[in-house]
Design a protein around this motif. Sequence first.
Motif, PDB file in Angstrom:
ATOM      1  N   TRP A  13       2.649   3.733   2.261  1.00 53.33           N
ATOM      2  CA  TRP A  13       2.917   2.297   1.956  1.00 53.33           C
ATOM      3  C   TRP A  13       4.349   2.290   1.082  1.00 53.33           C
ATOM      4  O   TRP A  13       4.683   1.011   0.785  1.00 53.33           O
ATOM      5  CB  TRP A  13       1.868   1.900   0.611  1.00 53.33           C
ATOM      6  CG  TRP A  13       0.601   1.458   1.394  1.00 53.33           C
ATOM      7  CD1 TRP A  13      -0.719   2.444   1.261  1.00 53.33           C
ATOM      8  CD2 TRP A  13       0.303   0.562   2.163  1.00 53.33           C
ATOM      9  NE1 TRP A  13      -1.590   1.995   2.127  1.00 53.33           N
ATOM     10  CE2 TRP A  13      -1.106   0.594   2.496  1.00 53.33           C
ATOM     11  CE3 TRP A  13       1.115  -0.411   2.885  1.00 53.33           C
ATOM     12  CZ2 TRP A  13      -1.795  -0.069   3.445  1.00 53.33           C
ATOM     13  CZ3 TRP A  13       0.398  -1.389   3.728  1.00 53.33           C
ATOM     14  CH2 TRP A  13      -1.077  -1.313   3.951  1.00 53.33           C
ATOM     15  N   ASP A  14       4.925   3.263   1.061  1.00 56.73           N
ATOM     16  CA  ASP A  14       6.036   3.469   0.189  1.00 56.73           C
ATOM     17  C   ASP A  14       7.350   2.433   1.037  1.00 56.73           C
ATOM     18  O   ASP A  14       7.538   2.682   2.282  1.00 56.73           O
ATOM     19  CB  ASP A  14       6.667   4.590   0.083  1.00 56.73           C
ATOM     20  CG  ASP A  14       8.049   4.566  -0.802  1.00 56.73           C
ATOM     21  OD1 ASP A  14       8.102   3.746  -1.896  1.00 56.73           O
ATOM     22  OD2 ASP A  14       8.993   5.716  -0.673  1.00 56.73           O
ATOM     23  N   GLY A  15       7.859   1.440   0.572  1.00 56.22           N
ATOM     24  CA  GLY A  15       8.677   0.654   1.355  1.00 56.22           C
ATOM     25  C   GLY A  15       8.105  -0.423   2.219  1.00 56.22           C
ATOM     26  O   GLY A  15       8.917  -1.185   2.803  1.00 56.22           O
ATOM     27  N   LYS A  16       6.918  -0.491   2.348  1.00 56.41           N
ATOM     28  CA  LYS A  16       6.129  -1.402   3.044  1.00 56.41           C
ATOM     29  C   LYS A  16       5.128  -2.555   2.274  1.00 56.41           C
ATOM     30  O   LYS A  16       4.389  -3.056   3.065  1.00 56.41           O
ATOM     31  CB  LYS A  16       5.045  -0.858   4.105  1.00 56.41           C
ATOM     32  CG  LYS A  16       6.085   0.421   5.041  1.00 56.41           C
ATOM     33  CD  LYS A  16       5.007   1.075   5.672  1.00 56.41           C
ATOM     34  CE  LYS A  16       5.812   2.345   6.530  1.00 56.41           C
ATOM     35  NZ  LYS A  16       4.663   3.024   7.158  1.00 56.41           N
ATOM     36  N   ALA A  17       5.348  -2.391   0.921  1.00 55.18           N
ATOM     37  CA  ALA A  17       4.761  -3.139   0.166  1.00 55.18           C
ATOM     38  C   ALA A  17       5.539  -3.746  -0.907  1.00 55.18           C
ATOM     39  O   ALA A  17       6.329  -3.113  -1.623  1.00 55.18           O
ATOM     40  CB  ALA A  17       3.397  -2.652  -0.402  1.00 55.18           C
ATOM     41  N   TRP A  18       5.137  -4.958  -1.647  1.00 51.11           N
ATOM     42  CA  TRP A  18       5.953  -5.221  -2.643  1.00 51.11           C
ATOM     43  C   TRP A  18       5.110  -6.373  -3.726  1.00 51.11           C
ATOM     44  O   TRP A  18       4.647  -7.664  -3.222  1.00 51.11           O
ATOM     45  CB  TRP A  18       6.958  -6.400  -1.965  1.00 51.11           C
ATOM     46  CG  TRP A  18       8.130  -7.026  -3.192  1.00 51.11           C
ATOM     47  CD1 TRP A  18       7.679  -7.660  -4.205  1.00 51.11           C
ATOM     48  CD2 TRP A  18       9.295  -6.589  -3.110  1.00 51.11           C
ATOM     49  NE1 TRP A  18       8.927  -7.754  -4.994  1.00 51.11           N
ATOM     50  CE2 TRP A  18       9.876  -7.078  -4.292  1.00 51.11           C
ATOM     51  CE3 TRP A  18      10.337  -6.042  -2.208  1.00 51.11           C
ATOM     52  CZ2 TRP A  18      11.422  -7.247  -4.443  1.00 51.11           C
ATOM     53  CZ3 TRP A  18      11.491  -5.955  -2.416  1.00 51.11           C
ATOM     54  CH2 TRP A  18      12.108  -6.496  -3.664  1.00 51.11           C
ATOM     55  N   PRO A  19       4.409  -5.529  -4.581  1.00 53.36           N
ATOM     56  CA  PRO A  19       3.550  -6.567  -5.367  1.00 53.36           C
ATOM     57  C   PRO A  19       4.051  -7.322  -6.306  1.00 53.36           C
ATOM     58  O   PRO A  19       5.436  -7.020  -6.659  1.00 53.36           O
ATOM     59  CB  PRO A  19       2.711  -5.498  -6.142  1.00 53.36           C
ATOM     60  CG  PRO A  19       3.747  -4.214  -6.225  1.00 53.36           C
ATOM     61  CD  PRO A  19       4.662  -4.121  -5.003  1.00 53.36           C
ATOM     62  N   SER A  20       3.628  -8.310  -6.754  1.00 49.21           N
ATOM     63  CA  SER A  20       4.123  -9.376  -7.712  1.00 49.21           C
ATOM     64  C   SER A  20       3.639  -8.931  -9.300  1.00 49.21           C
ATOM     65  O   SER A  20       2.503  -9.048  -9.282  1.00 49.21           O
ATOM     66  CB  SER A  20       3.875 -10.550  -7.567  1.00 49.21           C
ATOM     67  OG  SER A  20       4.523 -11.564  -8.146  1.00 49.21           O
TER      68      SER A  20
END
Length: 480
Positions: free
Chosen positions: A439-446
Amino acid sequence: MTASGIELATLGHRIRHHRLESGMTLDELGAQVGVAGSHLSLIENGKREPKLSLLQEIARATGVELADLLSTEPPNRRAALEIELERAQASTVFRRLGVTPVKVSKAMSDDTLESILGLHRELHRREREAIATPEEARRANTELRLHMRERNNYLPEIERLAEKQLKSAGHVSGALTHRTVSLMAEQLGFELIYVTDLPHSARSVTDIQNGRIYLPPASIPGGHGLRSMALQAMGHRMLGHQPPTSYADFLQQRLEINYYAACCLMPETNAVAFLQQAKKDRNLAVEDFRDAFGVTHEAAGMRMTNLLTHHLGIPLHFLRVDGTGAISRVYENDDLPLPMDVTGSVEGQMVCRKFLARSAFEEQNRTTEHYQYTDTPAGSFWCSTQTGSTSSGEFSVTVGVPFDDAKWFRGRETQKRAVSTCPDETCCRRPPTDAAARWDGKAWPSARVHMQMFSPLPSGKFPGVDATEVYAFLDRHAEG
């Protein structure tokens, strides 16, 4: 004669005043008293302390009594302004700003000096209002925590004071009643009044002039809340507190009134007897101590930190952790490894995921205490944890001891065990390698932003209290 810097400044101004009144220059006065004019200039500017014999010569030459020169009163308004400015610019509060001091000249008007002094007075007023930066607040809190750790969280003077007041009110044993708390207030000259319109920023308001302590009408379950709030308000009076002069002073006073309330709700003599018997039975438990005195689980756990080390020789730790895992209240003298920031502050830091204080939120049964042994880099610890909830969210309360002292506590037979290697980030702060790879670089949590991050620290004479709201409340009730 030995004079302080400010006394020398006053002396210098008085010499200058009388020299000018006599119509003499520095050189002319110097010639009469046998010193150079430059030497007199240093004296008049408060830079050099004159010998008594020289002062006598100056008094003779200017036609005044020696006592007039040595008076501590500035000779005129202008001199008073210059001396006050010198004092203000020499203060730590001003020097911390790194601002170049104003050099007073003859051409500078009195009004200009008054304006500059007005700014200095406001600067000092704000300093006295106990305004603290987040760093200063954390540092003050950390210093207080470490100080209490050195004392094993035990304050004998407050213990004795509380027992004396309880005895005077006729309390012998069992849970402290609301009636007894009211009697204690009456002995101090106060009446407890329950109102529905307390200022939002105050838990209670004490009207010293009319002898009233205003409290909210409702209590948390068990009645502990109202009793504690009333006792805390009385504690300020019993302990002789004055309005706090710094954030550290505010924190110290808050600690002392909380301690006083705990001493009244769980009196030392009876509480120690209860704990000693429980230790003898190898059945120490926070929940039993809580129920014996009719207080909250948190209050009982915190009170144990006051008494177990001093009276029973058991070091321990106490943690209150919110649902996110952040520590909101802490005490330890058993060397439990705790997270801390660069200032040494623990509050607000995330506790290890392996600690029961955090993992207890995952338990299905929340009505009883849970137990666990935890192996850490500082050794093994046993603990008991109880979870709860308030309008602001979930929390857990944990009381724990080193492995060797677990033998005195109920729940020591637990088979639950965890291993914590914090502060090593591989323990629980760094995601598993395979998950990071996926998931590194493939997710963006708010992120959920905590609004208190943007809130200014409480300030004012009584930090965090809206004085306008409080005074309006007092006016309203005084009229009634």
